[in-house]
Scaffold this active site. Structure first.
Site, PDB file in Angstrom:
ATOM      1  N   HIS A  97       0.846  -1.115  -0.128  1.00  0.00           N
ATOM      2  CA  HIS A  97      -0.026   0.083  -0.028  1.00  0.00           C
ATOM      3  C   HIS A  97       0.760   1.366  -0.032  1.00  0.00           C
ATOM      4  CE1 HIS A  97      -3.155   2.637   1.063  1.00  0.00           C
ATOM      5  NE2 HIS A  97      -2.431   3.064   1.859  1.00  0.00           N
ATOM      6  N   GLU A  98       1.543   1.028   0.600  1.00  0.00           N
ATOM      7  CA  GLU A  98       2.808   2.487   1.130  1.00  0.00           C
ATOM      8  C   GLU A  98       3.767   2.616  -0.428  1.00  0.00           C
ATOM      9  OE1 GLU A  98       2.274   4.712   3.065  1.00  0.00           O
ATOM     10  OE2 GLU A  98       1.270   3.164   4.426  1.00  0.00           O
ATOM     11  N   HIS A 101       1.609   4.498  -2.640  1.00  0.00           N
ATOM     12  CA  HIS A 101       1.765   6.118  -2.839  1.00  0.00           C
ATOM     13  C   HIS A 101       3.124   6.417  -3.636  1.00  0.00           C
ATOM     14  CE1 HIS A 101      -1.606   6.700  -0.205  1.00  0.00           C
ATOM     15  NE2 HIS A 101      -0.899   6.166   0.865  1.00  0.00           N
TER      16      HIS A 101
END
Length: 226
Positions: A97-98, A101
């Site tokens: 998920h990071e 980004h």
């Protein structure tokens, strides 16, 4: 007698607390499942970044529990201890998920840039909102209105955050599937972790909206002070 609008604040706090408990329990549940390929959160993050040809992002461990974040200003992908060194499905999902980004930043995803541009505005607005409203009670309604608008910037930030977080999770799941980092069953587990995490942002946005509504109900029509 208690201010009836205070119930809006209590509802917001309840939603945020419930979402936080849910994400912690979900992470703990799927933290018990080890990935078939025995890959850690750090390994998964580096693999995803390498496959995306992103060479300028540093993956590093940080202290705390679920304090994971990506900082576009210094190009660091920070993973908490429970994610960086763990081979659990939950850890890989959070790390991915990071990375989502980082992928957004690499591809100049507009909502991410918009959120970053709002940070200084929101910092000022959140600090000035209450003082302006309180001062406006004595000076005049216009100052109260400015204070409410300042607080509204906080809600705007929360609103912009939602597509940023949802998109990062979609990117993460897509990459995990495409690169076969996780099996099909593990991918479903990771999706549950990311859904739970997304709910915390929804709860935060609703909580801020309820606070904004309370301010409007209490002070939005204070014309008799002018």
């Amino acid at each position: 007698m208690m201010d009836p609008t205070y119930m809006l604040v209590l509802i917001g706090v309840g939603l945020s607390l419930g979402a936080s408990i849910h994400v912690q329990r979900t992470f703990a549940k799927y933290g018990e499942y080890r990935t078939k390929h025995h890959i850690t959160g750090t390994d998964a993050a580096r693999l995803i970044l390498e496959e995306a040809n992103i060479r300028d992002v540093i993956v590093q461990p940080i202290a705390g529990e679920l304090t994971d974040n990506y900082n576009p200003s210094d190009k660091t992908l920070n993973l908490s201890q429970s994610v960086a060194h763990s081979t659990s499905v939950a850890a890989v999902g959070v790390a991915a998920h990071e990375c989502g980004h980082a992928l957004q930043d690499h591809h100049h995803y507009f909502p991410l840039k918009l959120r970053a541009s709002l940070v200084p505005i929101v910092n000022v607005g959140s600090n000035l909102a209450l003082p302006l409203i309180l001062l406006g009670l004595f000076v005049g309604q216009k100052l109260v209105t400015i204070g409410i608008i300042c607080f509204a910037t906080v809600f705007l930030f929360q609103l912009v955050t939602l597509p940023v977080e949802f998109n990062a999770s979609r990117r993460a799941l897509s990459v995990l599937e495409a690169q076969q980092v996780l099996t099909d069953s593990e991918l479903k587990m990771a999706r549950q972790v990311l859904i739970a995490a997304a709910l915390t942002y929804v709860a935060s946005a609703v909580a801020v909206l309820l606070q904004l509504l309370r301010l409007i109900l209490l002070f939005g029509n204070n014309n008799n002070r002018d």
